[in-house]
Design a protein around this motif. Structure first.
Motif, mmCIF file in Angstrom:
data_model
loop_
_atom_site.group_PDB
_atom_site.id
_atom_site.type_symbol
_atom_site.label_atom_id
_atom_site.label_comp_id
_atom_site.label_asym_id
_atom_site.label_seq_id
_atom_site.Cartn_x
_atom_site.Cartn_y
_atom_site.Cartn_z
ATOM 1 N N ILE A 1 11.002 26.611 -25.381
ATOM 2 C CA ILE A 1 11.488 25.153 -25.465
ATOM 3 C C ILE A 1 12.382 25.543 -23.811
ATOM 4 N N SER A 2 12.704 24.769 -23.081
ATOM 5 C CA SER A 2 13.480 24.629 -22.014
ATOM 6 C C SER A 2 14.599 23.324 -22.018
ATOM 7 N N ILE A 3 15.094 22.928 -22.460
ATOM 8 C CA ILE A 3 15.715 21.669 -21.367
ATOM 9 C C ILE A 3 15.432 20.604 -20.481
ATOM 10 N N LEU A 4 16.120 21.264 -19.212
ATOM 11 C CA LEU A 4 15.711 21.454 -17.845
ATOM 12 C C LEU A 4 14.459 20.885 -17.702
ATOM 13 N N PRO A 5 13.634 21.510 -16.852
ATOM 14 C CA PRO A 5 12.450 21.779 -17.128
ATOM 15 C C PRO A 5 11.473 20.449 -18.454
ATOM 16 N N MET A 6 11.740 20.134 -19.240
ATOM 17 C CA MET A 6 10.738 19.082 -19.904
ATOM 18 C C MET A 6 11.045 18.347 -20.503
ATOM 19 N N ILE A 7 12.347 18.274 -19.684
ATOM 20 C CA ILE A 7 13.219 16.969 -20.302
ATOM 21 C C ILE A 7 13.368 15.975 -18.582
ATOM 22 N N ILE A 8 14.318 16.479 -18.200
ATOM 23 C CA ILE A 8 15.369 15.692 -17.112
ATOM 24 C C ILE A 8 13.812 16.083 -15.544
ATOM 25 N N PHE A 9 13.754 16.944 -15.309
ATOM 26 C CA PHE A 9 12.503 17.152 -14.626
ATOM 27 C C PHE A 9 11.351 15.677 -14.515
ATOM 28 N N PRO A 10 10.429 15.827 -16.191
ATOM 29 C CA PRO A 10 9.740 14.831 -15.814
ATOM 30 C C PRO A 10 10.088 13.664 -16.056
ATOM 31 N N SER A 11 11.194 13.766 -16.850
ATOM 32 C CA SER A 11 11.818 12.057 -16.958
ATOM 33 C C SER A 11 12.718 11.467 -15.710
ATOM 34 N N LYS B 1 0.534 -1.047 -0.004
ATOM 35 C CA LYS B 1 0.008 -0.305 0.045
ATOM 36 C C LYS B 1 0.818 1.789 0.116
ATOM 37 N N TRP B 2 1.746 1.228 0.926
ATOM 38 C CA TRP B 2 3.087 2.226 1.217
ATOM 39 C C TRP B 2 3.316 3.147 -0.216
ATOM 40 N N TRP B 3 4.200 1.887 -0.768
ATOM 41 C CA TRP B 3 4.874 2.231 -2.358
ATOM 42 C C TRP B 3 3.603 2.246 -3.136
ATOM 43 N N LEU B 4 2.542 1.223 -3.272
ATOM 44 C CA LEU B 4 1.828 1.541 -4.370
ATOM 45 C C LEU B 4 0.898 3.673 -4.404
ATOM 46 N N SER B 5 0.788 3.999 -2.964
ATOM 47 C CA SER B 5 0.652 5.150 -2.482
ATOM 48 C C SER B 5 1.680 5.886 -3.047
ATOM 49 N N LEU B 6 2.652 5.998 -3.050
ATOM 50 C CA LEU B 6 4.041 7.045 -3.743
ATOM 51 C C LEU B 6 4.152 7.011 -4.942
ATOM 52 N N ALA B 7 3.763 5.368 -5.749
ATOM 53 C CA ALA B 7 3.474 5.664 -7.050
ATOM 54 C C ALA B 7 3.060 6.583 -7.325
ATOM 55 N N PHE C 1 10.881 7.583 -10.613
ATOM 56 C CA PHE C 1 10.737 7.117 -9.786
ATOM 57 C C PHE C 1 8.942 6.437 -9.137
ATOM 58 N N THR C 2 8.399 7.358 -9.940
ATOM 59 C CA THR C 2 6.953 6.536 -10.318
ATOM 60 C C THR C 2 6.998 5.545 -10.573
ATOM 61 N N ILE C 3 8.180 4.513 -11.843
ATOM 62 C CA ILE C 3 8.223 3.446 -12.461
ATOM 63 C C ILE C 3 9.008 2.117 -10.989
ATOM 64 N N LEU C 4 9.865 2.942 -10.534
ATOM 65 C CA LEU C 4 10.334 2.345 -9.235
ATOM 66 C C LEU C 4 9.496 2.451 -8.091
ATOM 67 N N PHE C 5 8.870 3.303 -8.092
ATOM 68 C CA PHE C 5 7.709 2.670 -6.467
ATOM 69 C C PHE C 5 7.033 1.727 -6.818
#
Lengths: 186, 109
Positions: free
Chosen positions: A144-154, A115-121, A159-163
């Motif tokens: 268009i800028s790399i940092l907020p458009m590619i790095i942050f979402p990636s 439950k804990w991991w899935l709620s974090l996900a 983390f979503t996939i890991l959790f």
């Protein structure tokens, strides 16, 4: 002599194995907080370590304090509590060390963890959606800028996939235990 | 649907904890006693024991026992309700044993 090491684990079973292998080498964990591990030189293999997922968060929680007092009375020492995770140790000469020896408490523990991991996900997933919407707005504004458009979402996606995978592993284990409990008394 | 009166089986941990507490004991004593009673077969984990003690206290099958010595360790003792529970469990276990041995014996003969 004390030695401080910083290390990051996302899988508590791997972390547990690492701490125990350090103990076998004569380095006993005496303090832990998140990624910070403090070891003390000790007779090799003197302690066995276990990591437990607690119901409540933090070392100052009343229920956790009562539990830790009980553990001390039965010869189990609490090395540290970080969020839901308690690192416990017991002297190897007192025999095997398992925190839960019955099916029903193992089922309960597994259920809490998944439950804990899935709620974090789910939480990370929600942030991911928000980030993607922001990216869409930025593109439509021609910004268009790399940092907020590619790095942050990636990073958030990772983390979503890991959790999610940690939650899924716990869920699979939970299902196995439930099956077992249909034959053997919990 | 009316709920069945049948109480189901006690877990092995609970059964042995209740038996241990016919004499007042603290947590560590219970662990050692259960281990001894079962000839090293049942090792109660601290998490399992803690959960069981709290549930048994809640259900009034055991209670805290205050002794004169001011030791910090909490002791527990079985209640009358706890003893009744043990007695009906023994009856249930006896039925299982009698039926089991009877049928297995017939099969062997």
């Amino acid at each position: 002599m004390k030695h401080t090491t910083f290390k990051f684990f996302y899988n508590y079973e791997k972390e547990e194995r690492w701490i125990n292998s350090m103990s076998t080498k004569g380095m006993a964990l005496v303090d832990y907080y998140w990624t910070r591990y403090v070891f003390e030189e000790e007779t090799p293999g003197k302690y066995i370590y276990k990591i437990e997922f607690l119901d409540k968060m933090g070392s100052k929680n009343i229920e956790n304090i009562a539990y830790v007092t009980f553990l001390e009375d039965v010869g189990v020492e609490c090395v540290g509590i970080y969020m839901h995770w308690a690192t416990l140790r017991k002297e190897a000469k007192d025999g095997p060390f398992d925190i839960y020896t019955d099916l029903s408490s193992r089922i309960k523990g597994c259920r809490k963890m998944s439950k804990w991991w899935l709620s974090l996900a789910a939480f990370e997933g929600a942030i991911e959606v928000y980030e993607l919407i922001l990216t869409g707005i930025r593109i439509s504004n021609g910004n268009i800028s790399i940092l907020p458009m590619i790095i942050f979402p990636s990073v958030i996606m990772a983390f979503t996939i890991l959790f999610f995978s940690l939650g899924w592993t716990a869920r699979t284990k939970l299902k196995e235990l439930i099956k077992e409990s249909k034959i053997y008394e919990a | 649907m009316p709920e069945s009166n049948e109480r189901g089986a006690l877990t092995e941990a609970v059964y042995y904890i209740l038996l241990s507490l016919y004499h007042p004991m603290h947590g560590y004593g219970i662990m050692q006693n259960v281990n001894m009673l079962s000839h090293n077969r049942v090792n109660l984990g601290p998490g399992t024991l803690y959960g069981a003690i709290n549930t048994l206290l809640e259900k009034h099958l055991i209670e805290s026992f205050s002794s004169d010595d001011k030791s910090r360790k909490k002791e527990y003792i079985i209640t009358t309700l706890g003893k009744q529970t043990v007695i009906s469990e023994i009856e249930r276990l006896n039925e299982l044993i009698i039926n089991g041995t009877q049928i297995v014996k017939e099969d062997v003969e």
